[in-house]
Design an enzyme around this catalytic site. Structure first.
Site, PDB file in Angstrom:
ATOM      1  N   CYS A 113       0.873  -1.035   0.113  1.00 22.09           N
ATOM      2  CA  CYS A 113      -0.010   0.049  -0.127  1.00 22.09           C
ATOM      3  C   CYS A 113       0.787   1.310   0.038  1.00 22.09           C
ATOM      4  O   CYS A 113       0.285   2.484  -0.283  1.00 22.09           O
ATOM      5  CB  CYS A 113      -1.099  -0.042   1.132  1.00 22.09           C
ATOM      6  SG  CYS A 113      -2.161  -1.440   1.072  1.00 22.09           S
ATOM      7  N   HIS A 250      -3.258   7.423   1.864  1.00 25.63           N
ATOM      8  CA  HIS A 250      -3.496   6.123   1.570  1.00 25.63           C
ATOM      9  C   HIS A 250      -4.996   5.892   1.960  1.00 25.63           C
ATOM     10  O   HIS A 250      -5.255   6.004   2.928  1.00 25.63           O
ATOM     11  CB  HIS A 250      -2.630   5.121   2.024  1.00 25.63           C
ATOM     12  CG  HIS A 250      -3.078   3.637   1.560  1.00 25.63           C
ATOM     13  ND1 HIS A 250      -3.454   3.188   0.351  1.00 25.63           N
ATOM     14  CD2 HIS A 250      -3.073   2.525   2.512  1.00 25.63           C
ATOM     15  CE1 HIS A 250      -4.007   1.951   0.620  1.00 25.63           C
ATOM     16  NE2 HIS A 250      -3.723   1.306   1.895  1.00 25.63           N
ATOM     17  N   ASN A 280     -10.007  -0.145  -0.280  1.00 26.41           N
ATOM     18  CA  ASN A 280      -8.688   0.063  -0.168  1.00 26.41           C
ATOM     19  C   ASN A 280      -7.903  -0.691  -1.628  1.00 26.41           C
ATOM     20  O   ASN A 280      -8.015  -1.710  -1.726  1.00 26.41           O
ATOM     21  CB  ASN A 280      -8.037  -0.865   0.876  1.00 26.41           C
ATOM     22  CG  ASN A 280      -6.371  -0.730   1.007  1.00 26.41           C
ATOM     23  OD1 ASN A 280      -5.723  -0.363   0.032  1.00 26.41           O
ATOM     24  ND2 ASN A 280      -6.183  -1.393   2.282  1.00 26.41           N
TER      25      ASN A 280
HETATM   26  N1  ACO Z   1     -18.516  -8.218   8.737  1.00 26.18           N
HETATM   27  C1  ACO Z   1     -19.095  -8.390  10.068  1.00 26.18           C
HETATM   28  N2  ACO Z   1     -18.160  -8.659  11.057  1.00 26.18           N
HETATM   29  C2  ACO Z   1     -17.024  -8.789  11.112  1.00 26.18           C
HETATM   30  C3  ACO Z   1     -16.230  -8.626   9.441  1.00 26.18           C
HETATM   31  C4  ACO Z   1     -16.998  -8.244   8.512  1.00 26.18           C
HETATM   32  N3  ACO Z   1     -16.704  -8.251   7.333  1.00 26.18           N
HETATM   33  N4  ACO Z   1     -14.980  -8.944   9.793  1.00 26.18           N
HETATM   34  C5  ACO Z   1     -14.907  -9.083  11.031  1.00 26.18           C
HETATM   35  N5  ACO Z   1     -15.969  -9.155  11.635  1.00 26.18           N
HETATM   36  C6  ACO Z   1     -16.183  -9.491  13.219  1.00 26.18           C
HETATM   37  C7  ACO Z   1     -15.045  -9.927  13.802  1.00 26.18           C
HETATM   38  O1  ACO Z   1     -15.043 -11.445  13.440  1.00 26.18           O
HETATM   39  C8  ACO Z   1     -15.154  -9.764  15.394  1.00 26.18           C
HETATM   40  O2  ACO Z   1     -16.056 -10.757  15.818  1.00 26.18           O
HETATM   41  P1  ACO Z   1     -15.677 -11.119  17.252  1.00 26.18           P
HETATM   42  O3  ACO Z   1     -15.916  -9.893  18.197  1.00 26.18           O
HETATM   43  O4  ACO Z   1     -17.037 -12.110  17.445  1.00 26.18           O
HETATM   44  O5  ACO Z   1     -14.570 -11.835  17.104  1.00 26.18           O
HETATM   45  C9  ACO Z   1     -15.492  -8.460  15.215  1.00 26.18           C
HETATM   46  O6  ACO Z   1     -16.235  -8.290  13.758  1.00 26.18           O
HETATM   47  C10 ACO Z   1     -14.650  -7.566  15.432  1.00 26.18           C
HETATM   48  O7  ACO Z   1     -13.505  -7.619  14.693  1.00 26.18           O
HETATM   49  P2  ACO Z   1     -11.917  -6.801  14.850  1.00 26.18           P
HETATM   50  O8  ACO Z   1     -11.028  -7.382  13.807  1.00 26.18           O
HETATM   51  O9  ACO Z   1     -11.791  -6.706  16.212  1.00 26.18           O
HETATM   52  O10 ACO Z   1     -12.460  -5.594  14.247  1.00 26.18           O
HETATM   53  P3  ACO Z   1     -11.879  -4.192  14.202  1.00 26.18           P
HETATM   54  O11 ACO Z   1     -12.763  -2.981  14.534  1.00 26.18           O
HETATM   55  O12 ACO Z   1     -10.494  -4.384  14.257  1.00 26.18           O
HETATM   56  O13 ACO Z   1     -12.277  -3.875  12.576  1.00 26.18           O
HETATM   57  C11 ACO Z   1     -10.758  -3.839  10.661  1.00 26.18           C
HETATM   58  C12 ACO Z   1     -11.587  -4.827  11.442  1.00 26.18           C
HETATM   59  C13 ACO Z   1     -11.872  -3.025   9.615  1.00 26.18           C
HETATM   60  C14 ACO Z   1     -10.078  -4.837   9.658  1.00 26.18           C
HETATM   61  C15 ACO Z   1      -9.501  -3.023  11.271  1.00 26.18           C
HETATM   62  O14 ACO Z   1      -9.159  -3.770  11.977  1.00 26.18           O
HETATM   63  C16 ACO Z   1      -8.848  -2.105  10.478  1.00 26.18           C
HETATM   64  O15 ACO Z   1      -9.310  -1.548   9.673  1.00 26.18           O
HETATM   65  N6  ACO Z   1      -7.687  -2.505  10.453  1.00 26.18           N
HETATM   66  C17 ACO Z   1      -6.655  -2.120   9.418  1.00 26.18           C
HETATM   67  C18 ACO Z   1      -6.856  -2.878   8.209  1.00 26.18           C
HETATM   68  C19 ACO Z   1      -6.144  -2.037   7.112  1.00 26.18           C
HETATM   69  O16 ACO Z   1      -6.387  -0.870   7.058  1.00 26.18           O
HETATM   70  N7  ACO Z   1      -5.197  -2.834   6.395  1.00 26.18           N
HETATM   71  C20 ACO Z   1      -4.946  -2.159   5.228  1.00 26.18           C
HETATM   72  C21 ACO Z   1      -3.600  -1.151   5.553  1.00 26.18           C
HETATM   73  S1  ACO Z   1      -2.542  -1.823   4.740  1.00 26.18           S
HETATM   74  C22 ACO Z   1      -2.838  -1.888   3.579  1.00 26.18           C
HETATM   75  O17 ACO Z   1      -3.547  -1.037   2.731  1.00 26.18           O
HETATM   76  C23 ACO Z   1      -2.503  -3.183   2.763  1.00 26.18           C
END
Ligand code: ACO
Length: 323
Positions: A113, A250, A280
């Site tokens: 990214c 980004h 993304n």
């Molecule tokens: N729909 C519904 N529920 C979901 C989904 C989905 N698509 N995905 C995960 N969940 C659930 C999980 O299973 C979890 O359930 P549980 O509590 O029963 O275990 C709950 O939602 C919370 O999951 P978390 O992973 O803790 O959610 P979080 O608030 O951290 O959000 C996310 C997840 C959006 C991926 C976040 O962590 C994030 O944005 N991280 C950065 C990711 C990113 O930006 N990556 C790219 C950067 S680098 C690049 O661009 C390559």
């Protein structure tokens, strides 16, 4: 002093839009969850015949048109991508051929990214080193082809697309009043490899593999790494948050974008956001956002523009330029 000045910009998106509502019928997710956690409402997905090179070519042609140039005026093409058409040759060489360009040289950079920030930094070094006069810098991706479409934690986040700019060598005075790239700051740390990677490759599995991510871990590091590298860019130029006309981050996640802007003290009105429309798109996200804001008249000649990214590796970096 030679400066690398943005002379043109362009974009390309696949035909097909995939909405959050459609994703609800594919995996156990909801529009509400996706919007609340990420800000993403839709993304574009490459269809038959649409590839990283075809999207990159279209964005390059758009950028050349805006610049009033043709491929004959370009001496270097750099493509930032993690989803090349083939393991080799480089997608940049593929695009070079598609543009009918048989002079100069072309290569890819791979920093996930952060790829576009790495590519702009590389282009700027070639221009200031006298190795190239006009460089097509392209960010192009088809992440849909490396997603595990049964994994709701990743498949809702990414999309496909391409953006491009033409950087041109122009004479500056060597002060921050110059137009063009004013500073570039790059970092990487391979200790974070397992947090965001693809579980395949030519030399390990002999397959392409799928994207794997510990989202929470990435999130935890993102804001700190981004602000750190932006502060280095401020230190190198003497600028502060108040001098920034446009932050073009980004586009991974609205919460990361908002958190970084807040920590840096840049008001949200000055932040270009397209993650709601594109998801993304990895290395394509910054040039897509940059071109969107330049096309609609927000970014004007003379504006100070800050680009920043963080991604797999981890890699991260920032570019400060005067438009
Ligand atoms: N729909 C519904 N529920 C979901 C989904 C989905 N698509 N995905 C995960 N969940 C659930 C999980 O299973 C979890 O359930 P549980 O509590 O029963 O275990 C709950 O939602 C919370 O999951 P978390 O992973 O803790 O959610 P979080 O608030 O951290 O959000 C996310 C997840 C959006 C991926 C976040 O962590 C994030 O944005 N991280 C950065 C990711 C990113 O930006 N990556 C790219 C950067 S680098 C690049 O661009 C390559």
């Amino acid at each position: 002093m030679i400066r690398s000045v943005v002379r043109g910009f362009g974009t390309a998106l696949p035909k097909r839009v995939l909405t959050n509502a459609e994703l609800e019928s594919m995996v156990d997710t909801s529009d509400e969850w996706i919007v609340q956690r990420t800000g993403i409402r839709q993304r574009y997905i490459a269809g038959e015949g649409e590839t990283t090179a075809s999207l990159g070519e279209a964005a390059a042609r758009d950028a050349l048109d805006k610049a009033g140039l043709t491929a004959a005026d370009i001496d270097l093409i750099i493509v930032a991508t993690s989803t090349p058409d083939n393991t080799f040759p480089a997608t940049a060489v593929n695009i070079q051929n598609r543009l009918g360009m048989h002079h100069g040289f072309a290569f890819d950079v791979q920093a996930v990214c952060s790829g576009f920030v790495y590519a702009v930094t590389t282009a700027d070094a070639y221009i200031r080193g006298g190795l190239a006069k006009r460089v097509l810098v392209i960010g192009a991706e088809t992440f849909s082809r490396i997603l595990d479409w049964t994994d709701r934690t990743t498949c809702v986040l990414f999309g496909d697309g391409a953006g491009a700019i033409v950087l041109e060598a122009q004479e500056g005075k060597g002060t921050v009043a110059d137009r063009g790239v004013l500073t570039t700051q790059l970092r990487s740390d391979g200790a974070h490899r397992e947090k965001l990677y693809v579980d395949g490759g030519p030399s390990t599995t002999g397959t392409v593999g799928h994207l794997r991510m510990e989202g929470r871990e990435v999130f935890k590091h993102a804001v700190g790494m981004i602000t750190d590298v932006v502060v280095s860019a401020f230190d190198a130029t003497g600028f502060t948050a108040e001098d920034i006309d446009w932050l073009v981050p980004h586009q991974a996640n609205k919460r990361i974008i908002d958190g970084s802007a807040k920590k840096l003290g840049i008001p949200l009105e000055k932040v270009v956001v397209t993650v709601d429309l594109h998801g993304n798109t990895s290395a394509a996200s910054i040039p897509l956002a940059l071109a969107t804001a330049a096309r609609d008249g927000r970014i004007k000649e003379g504006d100070i523009v800050l680009l920043e990214a963080m991604g797999g590796g981890f890699t991260w970096g920032a570019v400060l330029l005067r438009w």
